[in-house]
Enzyme design. Structure first.
Site, short mmCIF file in Angstrom:
data_model
loop_
_atom_site.label_atom_id
_atom_site.label_comp_id
_atom_site.label_asym_id
_atom_site.label_seq_id
_atom_site.Cartn_x
_atom_site.Cartn_y
_atom_site.Cartn_z
N LYS A 126 0.84 -1.22 0.00
CA LYS A 126 0.00 0.00 0.00
C LYS A 126 0.87 1.26 0.00
CE LYS A 126 -1.80 1.91 3.97
NZ LYS A 126 -1.55 3.34 4.02
N ASN A 127 1.85 1.29 0.88
CA ASN A 127 2.64 2.51 1.02
C ASN A 127 3.59 2.75 -0.14
OD1 ASN A 127 1.30 3.00 3.36
ND2 ASN A 127 3.00 2.50 4.74
N CYS A 186 -5.35 8.28 9.11
CA CYS A 186 -5.46 7.70 10.46
C CYS A 186 -5.16 8.76 11.51
CB CYS A 186 -4.46 6.56 10.62
SG CYS A 186 -4.95 5.04 9.82
N ARG A 200 0.43 14.80 12.84
CA ARG A 200 0.86 14.57 11.46
C ARG A 200 0.88 15.84 10.62
NH1 ARG A 200 -1.42 8.80 9.51
NH2 ARG A 200 0.57 8.68 8.48
N ASP A 248 4.38 0.83 12.06
CA ASP A 248 3.13 0.20 11.60
C ASP A 248 2.95 -1.22 12.15
OD1 ASP A 248 2.44 2.47 10.26
OD2 ASP A 248 2.83 1.70 8.25
N ARG A 297 -8.75 -0.18 4.42
CA ARG A 297 -7.96 0.84 3.74
C ARG A 297 -6.60 0.26 3.34
NH1 ARG A 297 -6.58 5.52 7.14
NH2 ARG A 297 -5.06 5.51 5.47
C1 UD1 Z 1 4.18 6.85 6.08
C2 UD1 Z 1 3.30 5.64 5.95
C3 UD1 Z 1 2.77 5.21 7.29
C4 UD1 Z 1 3.90 5.01 8.28
C5 UD1 Z 1 4.81 6.23 8.32
C6 UD1 Z 1 6.06 6.04 9.16
C7 UD1 Z 1 2.40 5.95 3.72
C8 UD1 Z 1 1.22 6.21 2.86
N1 UD1 Z 1 2.20 5.96 5.04
O1 UD1 Z 1 3.36 7.91 6.57
O2 UD1 Z 1 2.06 3.97 7.12
O3 UD1 Z 1 3.37 4.80 9.58
O4 UD1 Z 1 5.26 6.56 6.98
O5 UD1 Z 1 6.74 4.92 8.75
O6 UD1 Z 1 3.48 5.70 3.23
N2 UD1 Z 1 6.11 14.70 10.28
C9 UD1 Z 1 6.28 16.04 10.55
N3 UD1 Z 1 6.19 16.91 9.51
C10 UD1 Z 1 5.99 16.51 8.23
C11 UD1 Z 1 5.84 15.13 7.97
C12 UD1 Z 1 5.90 14.24 9.02
O7 UD1 Z 1 6.46 16.44 11.70
O8 UD1 Z 1 5.94 17.36 7.33
C13 UD1 Z 1 6.16 13.74 11.41
C14 UD1 Z 1 4.83 13.00 11.57
O9 UD1 Z 1 3.91 13.74 12.33
C15 UD1 Z 1 5.26 11.73 12.25
C16 UD1 Z 1 6.64 11.47 11.64
O10 UD1 Z 1 7.09 12.73 11.10
O11 UD1 Z 1 5.37 11.94 13.63
C17 UD1 Z 1 6.67 10.41 10.57
O12 UD1 Z 1 5.81 10.78 9.52
P1 UD1 Z 1 6.08 10.36 8.00
O13 UD1 Z 1 7.34 9.58 7.89
O14 UD1 Z 1 5.94 11.58 7.17
O15 UD1 Z 1 4.87 9.41 7.75
P2 UD1 Z 1 3.85 9.42 6.53
O16 UD1 Z 1 4.59 9.65 5.25
O17 UD1 Z 1 2.69 10.24 6.85
#
Ligand code: UD1
Length: 421
Positions: free
Chosen positions: A22-23, A117, A122, A308, A400
């Site tokens: 999915k990711n 989620c 986030r 995850d 999802r």
């Molecule tokens: C992706 C995955 C999700 C997984 C996560 C971490 C997808 C679609 N989803 O989510 O399943 O749990 O990686 O492995 O690929 N953060 C910030 N600012 C930002 C972006 C992120 O502070 O601009 C923080 C987030 O709040 C969180 C952390 O960084 O605490 C990790 O987030 P991120 O690696 O961006 O996860 P996703 O890409 O949303």
């Protein structure tokens, strides 16, 4: 609203084939926006999030066709809108991934703040900081984020991410492929899904090096073309079935896996006493050979232990001998499953980002709620070993992210059914 009814099941046994990740597929689909020509993506897991992404792409002008089972063709001759609709984006955080491609191809993108989620605040500040460094001007208007490049277009730069965010790395990479000059993305995420995206973009004509390390070098090109690509197997689904074998003291042969991508899960399960045989693209998980005991886990960006898998692993730890500690460092609000597991008879205490799990719990079936995607999977695992019947609501979260979830579990002997309430 649909529910899952999970009955106590014996040890799970047999074979299961892992779907495409999915990711990985969500950013691949977004990347298809970067070219006018057809992109063909194979091993696409047919999930609700994929349907959401398909709807977003179609609203932007892509033609998305399911050529056969699990194969999508995406062609975006023209981008007819640079605005992602609130109703679609609100359902899925990964919809933010269209921002980089829209900006790169059209010089402008308008996106509402994304949903997904509820596992933490986030924010998307790292995405936006990276795009700004490439020359985009970001403004906020009526709950929408607008990014525009002006006449000069995007220009490569050196960008250091304060945290190796998966989504920010993907978004910035997709913008930088069509920028003028070279971008260095430092402290980049190293997840296998980043490597998969870079491989796809390179097939489309991009010049990306270093994906999978903490520094990615992206030399901008003028144009990208179509490409064919097969999605990598889902390492989180793989981990979920490894834990399904472990919690039920079963023996499961997991096919279409990349063992290298699940190293921390293999290591931690082995520490608990589970025997795991590792093949080139498969794993045999044997939890039927002896007793299992506690371990400690700390979630980290890849190659650390995946956040995850934290909740499914915690469900397992409630059943083994001894006390375990779980520390969550990636998301600040990812213990919502704890209350649900405790309702089933687990003994888990939390303090901040730390959970202490007392083992040997006698789990009992009851009514619980899937508070997010992976928490839902954790409750299913707990339900398989709980006495009586576990009724799980809000299972749309599970759907999802897991393809043919019930079929795959039932194929291993689990007693799970879906009812429409
Ligand atoms: C992706 C995955 C999700 C997984 C996560 C971490 C997808 C679609 N989803 O989510 O399943 O749990 O990686 O492995 O690929 N953060 C910030 N600012 C930002 C972006 C992120 O502070 O601009 C923080 C987030 O709040 C969180 C952390 O960084 O605490 C990790 O987030 P991120 O690696 O961006 O996860 P996703 O890409 O949303």
């Amino acid at each position: 609203m649909a529910k899952y009814i999970v009955e106590q099941s014996g040890p799970l046994k047999g074979e299961v084939v892992i779907s495409g990740a999915k990711n990985a597929v969500l950013p691949l689909m977004a990347a298809a926006l970067l070219a006018e020509d057809e992109c063909i993506i194979r091993d696409v897991p047919m999930l609700r999030d994929v349907t959401f992404m398909k709807e977003i792409l179609m609203s932007l002008g892509s033609e998305v066709v399911e050529l056969e089972d699990n194969v999508l063709s995406i062609t975006t001759k023209d981008i007819i809108s640079t605005e992602a609709k609130f109703e679609l984006v609100n359902k899925m955080r990964a919809s933010i991934l269209v921002m980089g491609p829209l900006l790169a191809r059209k010089g402008v993108a308008r996106i509402p703040h994304p949903g997904g989620c509820a596992i933490g605040a986030r924010p998307i500040d790292l995405h936006l900081k990276g795009l700004e460094a490439l020359g985009a001007v970001i403004t906020y208007k009526d709950d929408y984020i607008e990014a525009a490049t002006g006449s000069q277009g995007l220009i490569g730069d050196t960008i250091y991410l304060d945290f190796p965010s998966v989504g920010a790395t993907e978004n910035i990479m997709m913008a930088a492929v069509l920028a003028e000059g070279t971008t260095y993305l430092e402290n980049a995420a190293e997840e296998p899904e980043i490597v998969d995206l870079a491989n796809f973009l390179n097939k489309m004509g991009a010049k990306i090096k270093g994906a999978g390390t903490d520094t990615i070098r992206i030399e901008g090109v003028d144009k990208l073309g179509g490409a064919k690509h097969t999605v990598i197997p889902d390492r989180i689904e793989t981990g979920t079935f490894m834990l399904a074998a472990a919690i039920t003291k079963g023996a499961v042969h997991i096919k279409n896996a990349v063992p290298d991508h699940v190293k921390p899960i293999i290591a931690k399960l082995r520490e608990c006493g589970v025997r795991i045989e590792v093949g080139d693209d498969d794993l045999i998980v044997r939890a039927d050979l002896g007793p299992q005991s506690s371990t400690d886990i700390k979630t980290l960006p890849y190659p650390g232990f995946p956040t995850d898998i934290q909740s499914p692993f915690m469900a397992y730890l409630t059943t083994v001998e001894g006390s375990s500690t779980v520390i969550e460092t990636v998301f600040e609000n990812r213990f919502m499953h704890v209350a649900q597991l405790n309702k089933m008879g687990a003994s888990i205490e939390t303090a901040g980002n730390k959970a202490i799990i007392r083992g040997n719990a006698r789990l009992r079936g009851c009514q619980v709620m899937a508070t997010d995607l992976r928490a839902g999977a954790a409750l299913v695992l707990a339900g398989l070993v709980a006495e009586g019947t576990t009724e799980i609501s809000e299972v749309f979260h599970i759907e999802r992210g897991y393809e043919k979830f019930i079929d795959k579990f039932c194929g291993l002997g689990a007693k799970i059914s879906r009812i429409d309430d």
